[in-house]
Design a protein around this motif. Structure first.
Motif, mmCIF file in Angstrom:
data_model
loop_
_atom_site.group_PDB
_atom_site.id
_atom_site.type_symbol
_atom_site.label_atom_id
_atom_site.label_comp_id
_atom_site.label_asym_id
_atom_site.label_seq_id
_atom_site.Cartn_x
_atom_site.Cartn_y
_atom_site.Cartn_z
ATOM 1 N N TYR A 184 1.185 -1.171 0.068
ATOM 2 C CA TYR A 184 0.144 0.420 0.265
ATOM 3 C C TYR A 184 1.351 0.885 0.524
ATOM 4 O O TYR A 184 2.334 0.782 -0.022
ATOM 5 C CB TYR A 184 -0.558 0.313 1.510
ATOM 6 N N HIS A 188 -4.394 8.613 7.307
ATOM 7 C CA HIS A 188 -3.700 7.857 5.830
ATOM 8 C C HIS A 188 -3.006 8.844 5.309
ATOM 9 O O HIS A 188 -3.677 8.780 4.423
ATOM 10 C CB HIS A 188 -4.792 6.939 5.236
ATOM 11 N N ASP A 194 4.555 4.436 8.958
ATOM 12 C CA ASP A 194 2.866 3.131 8.533
ATOM 13 C C ASP A 194 3.555 2.191 7.055
ATOM 14 O O ASP A 194 3.048 2.513 6.040
ATOM 15 C CB ASP A 194 1.608 3.265 8.553
ATOM 16 N N ASP A 210 2.356 -4.854 7.581
ATOM 17 C CA ASP A 210 1.767 -4.023 7.512
ATOM 18 C C ASP A 210 2.300 -3.105 8.849
ATOM 19 O O ASP A 210 1.354 -3.886 9.928
ATOM 20 C CB ASP A 210 0.491 -3.822 7.549
ATOM 21 N N HIS A 222 -7.128 -5.483 10.813
ATOM 22 C CA HIS A 222 -7.696 -6.602 10.613
ATOM 23 C C HIS A 222 -6.819 -7.873 10.062
ATOM 24 O O HIS A 222 -6.013 -7.607 10.438
ATOM 25 C CB HIS A 222 -8.025 -5.351 8.987
ATOM 26 N N HIS A 230 -5.726 -5.268 3.842
ATOM 27 C CA HIS A 230 -7.040 -5.149 4.551
ATOM 28 C C HIS A 230 -7.594 -6.788 3.785
ATOM 29 O O HIS A 230 -7.860 -6.536 2.831
ATOM 30 C CB HIS A 230 -7.473 -4.294 4.292
ATOM 31 N N GLU A 250 -3.518 -3.040 16.080
ATOM 32 C CA GLU A 250 -3.100 -1.550 15.876
ATOM 33 C C GLU A 250 -3.470 -0.632 16.540
ATOM 34 O O GLU A 250 -4.215 0.697 15.657
ATOM 35 C CB GLU A 250 -2.876 -1.065 14.447
ATOM 36 N N GLU A 268 2.342 -1.533 15.191
ATOM 37 C CA GLU A 268 1.181 -1.684 15.131
ATOM 38 C C GLU A 268 1.819 -3.269 14.206
ATOM 39 O O GLU A 268 2.585 -3.012 13.956
ATOM 40 C CB GLU A 268 0.922 -1.501 13.582
HETATM 41 N N1 GLY Z 1 -1.480 0.306 6.272
HETATM 42 C C1 GLY Z 1 -2.817 0.300 6.402
HETATM 43 C C2 GLY Z 1 -3.253 0.082 7.618
HETATM 44 O O1 GLY Z 1 -2.591 0.384 8.911
HETATM 45 O O2 GLY Z 1 -4.807 -0.371 7.634
#
Ligand code: GLY
Ligand code: MN
Ligand code: MN
Length: 462
Positions: A219, A231, A248, A260, A343, A350, A392, A432
């Motif tokens: 991402y 974001h 991130d 992630d 998630h 995701h 996270e 996270e």
């Molecule tokens: N990097 C996107 C999220 O943490 O959901």
């Protein structure tokens, strides 16, 4: 690619869940940037990857439940394509690597679907999320593009989620390979984060590490001194001593599995006492939530647990008043934690969200909360052994949100607004990790990435 048996077994498990009909799983096409031949790097559809493995554009897979055949639709390149893009193994040789021996030209897909429709056979397909796939399905089903969504198969969605959400050992190893590179990215970013640098310079380092492994991001990198913007895609700011930066960033592995990871870094190399106090609260929320993970526990309960730790910690610092549990249950906590705890993660960062966020994250036992913040929780249902999740939590001081709620007098019996007003320039903190649900609890995947204040400061000092 995994061994071919992985793909044949996955298709076998999928077909076992249907008694008749056709399962149609198209791959992705190239997506053009500014004219047809100039396209973005290719990303295969994740469900196609899962069942058919091949990482190339303009092919499709069909699982015929009645005949028992798995069919790949695709074509060998003509001489023009060979001249421009080089010779490859044949389509048949590549199909054999994923255990498929029945091949047809992509041009025949229309005939096969038309024949099945004439015979009124059930044809199952997943929700498309790209214009090219929507147009392919609208041609195959002879309907307007707007009508394609109405034809998606809820039984195929449920069957695919049930399989993809339990990761095999081979998938876990692949995800850990992504996390080893992600550690390099985060450690390098910690070392490069210095006063006067611009955010994009550090982003260049992070992206350079991914590219040096011939990989791409899972991402777009979030690297910002405005961590309160959850974001943010902006990388133009100059770093100043005393800033906190949220990093991130994660990578898509060679087989397309995501990592992630978020770390929050003090520009100048040392957390101030004020930053450290809030950081310790986020870290405690994350570690407590990870320690509570076990099969059968709902992710909603973990989200509420993390929110409670945050409220307890911030109440001690004077931000909330009254009963901490009421601060959580009323939704007042979301003034500083307005997103979900995490998630599922896998082929997609995701994972499977293209199949429907609610279909993936909720089931009959757990409904979506209507509360601001809590309603953003992507995953709420009970956990199963073999799932991989992100955990996270974060604390953010979002001036627009704080001012809006204060003006509306929202939860004023629970929120100490004057205290929040002192933190309007603080930014945000998120931590996270990616966590496997095991039979007895949980395992944080990948190598340890510096996380405590002391660990982060030690890396920044070298
Ligand atoms: N990097 C996107 C999220 O943490 O959901
Ligand atoms: Mn995440
Ligand atoms: Mn993230």
């Amino acid at each position: 690619m995994f061994e071919s048996t992985h793909y044949t077994e996955r298709r076998h498990k999928l077909r076992q869940q249907f008694s008749s009909g056709i399962l149609l799983i198209p791959g992705n096409s190239h997506a053009s940037i500014n004219y047809p031949h100039n396209h973005y790097w290719f990303r295969q559809d994740s469900s196609f990857s899962y069942f058919f493995g091949l990482n190339e554009a303009d092919i499709a897979g069909v699982i015929d439940i009645d005949s028992g055949e798995d069919i790949l639709f695709g074509d060998d390149p003509d001489i023009d394509e060979v001249v421009w893009t080089g010779q490859q193994s044949s389509f048949g040789e590549r199909a054999a690597m994923v255990g498929v021996t029945t091949l047809r030209s992509m041009l025949k897909l229309h005939d096969v679907i038309a024949d099945a429709r004439r015979k009124q056979r059930e044809i199952h397909y997943l929700p498309p999320y790209r214009g090219e796939s929507i147009l392919l399905l609208s041609r195959l089903f002879d309907c307007m593009p707007e009508q394609v969504q109405a034809g998606v198969s809820s039984s195929l969605i449920a069957a695919v989620i049930g399989l993809r959400e339990i990761k095999s050992e081979a998938e876990i190893a692949e995800m850990e390979s992504a996390l080893a590179i992600t550690k390099e990215m985060h450690v390098a970013a910690m070392r490069e984060t210095k006063p006067d640098k611009f955010e994009y310079e550090v982003v260049g380092t992070i992206e350079g590490i991914m590219r040096s492994h011939d990989l791409q991001g899972a991402y777009p990198v979030i690297f910002t001194r405005h961590g309160e913007i959850l974001h943010s895609r902006d990388h133009t700011q100059q770093l100043r001593a005393g800033d906190l930066v949220v990093n991130d960033s994660g990578v898509s592995s060679a087989l397309g599995y995501a990592s992630d990871i978020t770390r929050t870094i003090p520009v100048g190399g040392k957390f101030s006492a004020r930053q450290r106090a809030v950081y310790e609260v986020v870290l405690a929320a994350q570690e407590t939530a990870i320690a509570a993970i076990a099969p059968g526990v709902t992710y909603l309960a973990l989200h509420k647990l993390a929110a409670l730790i945050i409220v307890n910690g911030l109440s001690a610092l004077g931000f909330f008043k009254g009963d901490p549990q009421q601060v959580v249950d009323s939704g007042a906590y979301a003034i500083c934690f307005p997103h979900g705890l995490g998630h599922q993660i896998g082929l997609d960062v995701h994972d499977m969200e293209g199949l429907g966020e609610t279909a993936v994250g909720y089931d009959a036992s757990v409904g979506r909360s209507p509360l601001f913040g809590m309603r953003n929780l992507r995953l709420a249902k009970p956990l199963r052994t073999g799932m991989v999740l992100t955990v996270e939590p974060g604390i953010y001081f979002i001036p627009e949100l704080i001012k809006r709620w204060q003006a509306e007098g929202l939860h004023s019996e629970l929120i100490n607004y004057p205290r929040f007003a002192e933190y309007m320039d603080f930014g945000g903190i998120r931590i996270e990790d990616n966590v496997l649900v095991t039979a007895n609890g949980a395992r944080v995947l990948g190598p340890a990435i510096p996380k405590s204040c002391e660990e982060v400061e030690a890396v920044m000092a070298t």
